[in-house]
Design a protein around this motif. Structure first.
Motif, PDB file in Angstrom:
ATOM      1  N   LYS A 177       0.730  -1.112   0.210  1.00 31.01           N
ATOM      2  CA  LYS A 177       0.052   0.085   0.025  1.00 31.01           C
ATOM      3  C   LYS A 177       0.800   1.287   0.089  1.00 31.01           C
ATOM      4  N   LEU A 178       1.961   1.115   0.684  1.00 31.33           N
ATOM      5  CA  LEU A 178       2.782   2.210   0.752  1.00 31.33           C
ATOM      6  C   LEU A 178       3.370   2.686  -0.445  1.00 31.33           C
ATOM      7  N   ALA A 179       3.748   1.499  -1.278  1.00 27.51           N
ATOM      8  CA  ALA A 179       4.576   1.800  -2.662  1.00 27.51           C
ATOM      9  C   ALA A 179       3.440   2.391  -3.591  1.00 27.51           C
ATOM     10  N   GLY A 180       2.132   1.846  -3.324  1.00 26.10           N
ATOM     11  CA  GLY A 180       1.082   2.888  -4.127  1.00 26.10           C
ATOM     12  C   GLY A 180       1.140   4.477  -3.910  1.00 26.10           C
ATOM     13  N   LEU A 181       1.759   4.830  -2.659  1.00 25.17           N
ATOM     14  CA  LEU A 181       1.918   6.007  -2.344  1.00 25.17           C
ATOM     15  C   LEU A 181       3.188   6.565  -2.833  1.00 25.17           C
ATOM     16  N   GLY A 182       4.006   5.825  -3.660  1.00 26.20           N
ATOM     17  CA  GLY A 182       5.492   6.487  -4.059  1.00 26.20           C
ATOM     18  C   GLY A 182       6.223   6.322  -2.774  1.00 26.20           C
ATOM     19  N   LEU A 183       5.963   5.568  -1.841  1.00 28.12           N
ATOM     20  CA  LEU A 183       6.915   5.446  -0.691  1.00 28.12           C
ATOM     21  C   LEU A 183       7.775   4.214  -0.381  1.00 28.12           C
ATOM     22  N   ALA A 184       9.013   4.448  -0.703  1.00 26.61           N
ATOM     23  CA  ALA A 184       9.716   3.281  -0.991  1.00 26.61           C
ATOM     24  C   ALA A 184      10.235   2.619   0.413  1.00 26.61           C
TER      25      ALA A 184
END
Length: 483
Positions: A177-184
């Motif tokens: 889910k965090l990757a979907g926000l652009g958060l590595a």
């Protein structure tokens, strides 16, 4: 000897206590910061200097012998960005900074149940203005202090990680889910449970603070959870109400309290179980704003002549409310014209009590058990008049601990984490003492019922308080009045 450090809104506090909770030393240092509308920032460098001063005060007259361990708590949801060496790249966005509304909405669209003032959307807001580069990390307020004490980057605790999106049930970051926000993935710290050993104070930490090198550093919790530990409210069904700049309620349940709105969230206890609660935007900060040069004791002495006040207050410290309802657009209000400064003061005191009652009604609406003791802690609990007023508005017995500060809670957690007690409850039982018990005056409880219901009605009329919650509050008031 056990040390606890509390990074508050207006100051840093450090205490040193013995195995029985007796105070061996204490120190404090003020904090500044900038507020402007929904903006609220503080300097991480100022946190560190205040910590050095506070710890120095706590150690000044200590008896000989080692410090067994220390733990640090901070304001929940306060976050910054640091570089690969742990140096701050941004100011600390404080727990009630409200600039990340759009980021919170986006996170919710991606399935992350967060509020605008939580750490995750604020970290997204920071990253949009300070793009991530090699080594950049999201850092919680106490992590910055602990890393400087230890001399290297340390894991965060799951209590502070909660508002950054950490999944306490799965005990993992929801990286998909965090990757979907652009958060590595590399932005996020490792996570351990509160009470885990993070490391030891290093040579530089000793030189800066005076805490002996080699002193174990234990993973802490948020300030609300720290105050709950300090209250001794660790049995099932017990609740602690922390009244400081704002109001926080924390309880103990066997299972998480489910709330589809995300208003109530659940911390994981250091040794199992759950600590549900919520953080309101009302509190003593509204008194400081309305009466910056007041003598609180003098106004407390005049307030009994205004029960109830001619005015009705919802004393938010700043724009937006998080508990007992979620309303980013909510603003403080004062209905009616106070006849004097004392009447205005009384309205604010009573307004906090009405909000506190609504918080407990909301928890009852969610099915949270409340059959254990209720405890008052925080700076507001230093006012004997306000304690009794809140007791009477709530209409229930209240316990007042001997010491009510989050720093003590961290000292208790440090003792537990270092192995001085088999459970956190055992450590608290030994180290936390009860000062006295307050009983409600039924006549005063009845006197404040009508103003309370007017507050409920006004919040509902403004569209902030959902009608089912308002209806439950009225129904519960009728049932309690009948009984």
């Amino acid at each position: 000897m056990w040390m606890g450090v509390d990074l508050g809104t207006q100051s840093v506090r450090a205490v040193l206590v013995d195995d029985d909770g007796a105070m061996l030393g204490s120190g404090a240092a003020p904090l500044g910061g900038g507020r402007d509308g929904v903006r609220h920032e503080q300097s991480p460098d100022e946190w560190w200097e205040a910590v050095r001063t506070a710890i120095g005060g706590a150690l000044r007259d200590r008896p000989p012998g080692p410090v067994g361990a220390l733990a640090v708590c901070g304001t929940s949801g306060t976050v910054l960005l640091t570089d690969g060496e742990g140096r701050p790249l941004t100011p600390g966005l404080m727990y009630d900074d409200g600039r990340a509304t759009a980021e919170a909405a986006l996170a919710r669209e991606r399935g992350l149940r967060v509020q605008p003032t939580w750490a995750l959307p604020k970290a997204m807001w920071l990253l949009s203005r300070h793009p991530a580069s090699a080594g950049v990390r999201l850092t919680h307020q106490p992590d910055h202090i602990v890393s400087r004490l230890v001399g290297r980057r340390t894991p965060t605790d799951s209590s502070h990680a909660l508002k950054t999106g950490y999944d306490l049930t799965a005990d993992a970051w929801p990286h998909e889910k965090l990757a979907g926000l652009g958060l590595a993935e590399e932005l996020f710290p490792d996570v351990v449970r509160p009470g885990a050993r993070l490391g030891e104070v290093g040579a530089d930490g000793e030189a800066a603070t005076g805490v002996p090198a080699g002193t174990p550093v234990i993973a802490g919790m948020t300030d609300g959870c720290a105050a709950q530990i300090a209250s001794g409210s660790l049995s099932l069904g017990s609740w602690n109400s922390v009244l400081g700049t704002t109001l926080v309620l924390k309880g103990v349940t066997a299972e998480p309290v489910h709330d589809s709105t995300g208003v109530v969230y659940n911390h994981r206890a250091p040794d199992g179980g759950w600590l549900p609660g919520g953080a309101s935007g009302v509190g003593a900060g509204a008194l400081a704003r309305a009466f910056p040069d007041a003598d609180p004791a003098r106004l407390d002495g005049l307030a009994p002549a205004h029960e109830p006040s001619t005015a009705l207050a919802y004393p938010l410290v700043s724009r937006g409310e998080r508990f007992p309802f979620l309303a980013p657009e909510a603003t403080p209000f004062l209905l009616g014209d106070p006849g004097s400064a004392a009447d205005h003061w009384a309205a604010l005191l009573q307004g906090v009590g009405h909000t506190e009652r609504l918080c407990l009604d909301y928890l009852d609406h969610l099915g949270a058990p409340q059959d254990g003791p209720l405890t008052f802690t925080g700076g507001g609990s230093r006012s004997a008049y306000w304690n009794q007023l809140r007791t009477d508005i709530l209409g229930r017995t209240v316990h007042i601990p001997r010491h009510s500060e989050p720093a003590l809670g961290m000292a208790v957690l440090a003792a537990y984490g270092a192995g001085a007690a088999p459970t956190l409850a055992d450590a608290a039982k030994r180290m936390v003492g009860l000062s006295h018990v307050l009983s409600p005056d039924p006549a005063r409880t009845a006197r404040f019922l009508e103003p309370y219901l007017k507050v409920v009605g006004e919040l509902e009329r403004r569209g902030w308080l959902p009608s089912p919650v308002a209806t439950h509050a009225r129904t519960r008031a009728d049932s309690l009045e009948t009984s």
